[in-house]
Design an enzyme around this catalytic site. Sequence first.
Site, PDB file in Angstrom:
ATOM      1  N   HIS A  18      44.025  11.086  -7.107  1.00  0.00           N
ATOM      2  CA  HIS A  18      42.970  11.038  -8.252  1.00  0.00           C
ATOM      3  C   HIS A  18      43.953  10.979  -9.424  1.00  0.00           C
ATOM      4  O   HIS A  18      43.739  10.033 -10.301  1.00  0.00           O
ATOM      5  CB  HIS A  18      42.242  12.543  -8.450  1.00  0.00           C
ATOM      6  CG  HIS A  18      41.421  12.774  -9.486  1.00  0.00           C
ATOM      7  ND1 HIS A  18      40.336  13.654  -9.565  1.00  0.00           N
ATOM      8  CD2 HIS A  18      41.115  11.896 -10.649  1.00  0.00           C
ATOM      9  CE1 HIS A  18      39.700  13.267 -10.853  1.00  0.00           C
ATOM     10  NE2 HIS A  18      39.964  12.441 -11.323  1.00  0.00           N
ATOM     11  N   GLU A  27      43.639   7.474 -16.007  1.00  0.00           N
ATOM     12  CA  GLU A  27      44.563   8.719 -15.599  1.00  0.00           C
ATOM     13  C   GLU A  27      45.461   8.730 -16.562  1.00  0.00           C
ATOM     14  O   GLU A  27      46.408   9.666 -16.862  1.00  0.00           O
ATOM     15  CB  GLU A  27      44.924   8.495 -14.116  1.00  0.00           C
ATOM     16  CG  GLU A  27      43.675   8.904 -13.085  1.00  0.00           C
ATOM     17  CD  GLU A  27      43.069  10.165 -13.377  1.00  0.00           C
ATOM     18  OE1 GLU A  27      43.955  11.279 -13.476  1.00  0.00           O
ATOM     19  OE2 GLU A  27      41.877  10.308 -13.448  1.00  0.00           O
ATOM     20  N   HIS A  81      45.676  11.597 -19.162  1.00  0.00           N
ATOM     21  CA  HIS A  81      46.571  12.706 -18.661  1.00  0.00           C
ATOM     22  C   HIS A  81      48.131  12.351 -18.806  1.00  0.00           C
ATOM     23  O   HIS A  81      48.824  13.538 -19.416  1.00  0.00           O
ATOM     24  CB  HIS A  81      46.261  12.933 -17.098  1.00  0.00           C
ATOM     25  CG  HIS A  81      44.991  13.293 -16.736  1.00  0.00           C
ATOM     26  ND1 HIS A  81      44.481  14.645 -17.366  1.00  0.00           N
ATOM     27  CD2 HIS A  81      44.113  12.939 -16.255  1.00  0.00           C
ATOM     28  CE1 HIS A  81      43.206  14.681 -17.272  1.00  0.00           C
ATOM     29  NE2 HIS A  81      42.761  13.569 -16.348  1.00  0.00           N
TER      30      HIS A  81
END
Length: 391
Positions: A69, A129, A133
């Site tokens: 993920h 992602e 993040h």
Amino acid sequence: MTSLLVSLALLSAALAGTPTSCSSTQLSCHNTTVVTNLCCFNAPGGQLLQTQFWDTSPSTGPSNSWTIHGLWPDNCDGSYQENCDSSRDYTGISSLLTAAGKTDVLSYMNTYWKNDPDDGSDEELWEHEWATHGTCINTLDPSCYTGYTKGEEAVDFFSTVVNLFQTLDTYTWLANADIVPSSKATYTSAQIQAALKAGFGYAVTIECSSGALDQVYYSFDVRGSIQTGTFVPTSPVGQSGSCSSSGIKYLPKSGAAVSTTRTQSSTRTTTSGTSSPTGTFSGSGYLNAITSGSQDGCLISAGTWYTTGTCATYTASPSGSGFTLKSSKGSCGISNSEFTCASGVSATIFTWKYNFLCLLCTNRDYASDCIYKFEGFPKSSIDALKTLRPI
């Protein structure tokens, strides 16, 4: 606010910057005074979560592996930041990795970092992602590079995530506890947690959707930067999970399986000792026997398993591609097919793979080649070895 998308599709030169060199580094989330060198200390996002998917509807990735993920920088209290620098919301991740010579990372991502097709392409997940993040990991700031080239911090991010994921074999750790995908069986949260703690050494966060297990979060503190530092497993902070206590489904995927042999990672991780990608291990501590998920005695200095008595301190020292073990009785080795420690014993070189302690001379990926199975047993006061149990 609309994010500024920076395309790197035309980047042709290999990235050649160098991350800041870090020495005498502080472990994130463990400082008692302000750390000023934020190129070597992750803050405020000091607890890094390697998050994994188990997607079954539709199925993504191999049928016998979880998929990536991302890597999320949580603050030390469990809060978090997202989307920290829209000027670095890069697109064209495949082109970026190719230009940097990281085709091996890209190839791995194409198999193990998959988006739900209903949500978009794999590239869109990678871009999300990174933007959401990756831009919040402060040790990846461009100012932390000498000779910085645009986008190279994202290359380091994806390389680090892949390498870290390769050390976290969720599917195998669950299977070792007889927790396997099934359309009929159900499991308890305690069973799943025990299986993953046995492999990882600490509690993890498990997530469920419609009563089915579908995500796992592994928590790490980091000593140094994420590019060159050491990932240290730890217990989650601020993560409670969403699974019920019982009746949890672990549904099977459709599609093909892949070889379960994982490439050894170049990301450094440690679980209370120091391990390296080559299978070496160093540190001092106890060798505790684990049966049915609970401690059941330990090994005394002669290498004998006793359920009562004083546990011996063992020391592991790197040796070649593996490591040796020693107690107060002397070197430890395999004598007459038994694990023994004594002054006249020739030291055996061991290695570890997928949480198994193996003889180097029979170092394959099968339990039959292994003497003991690693179990996590965190120690607060010493640099402890991973604990072992006979198999």
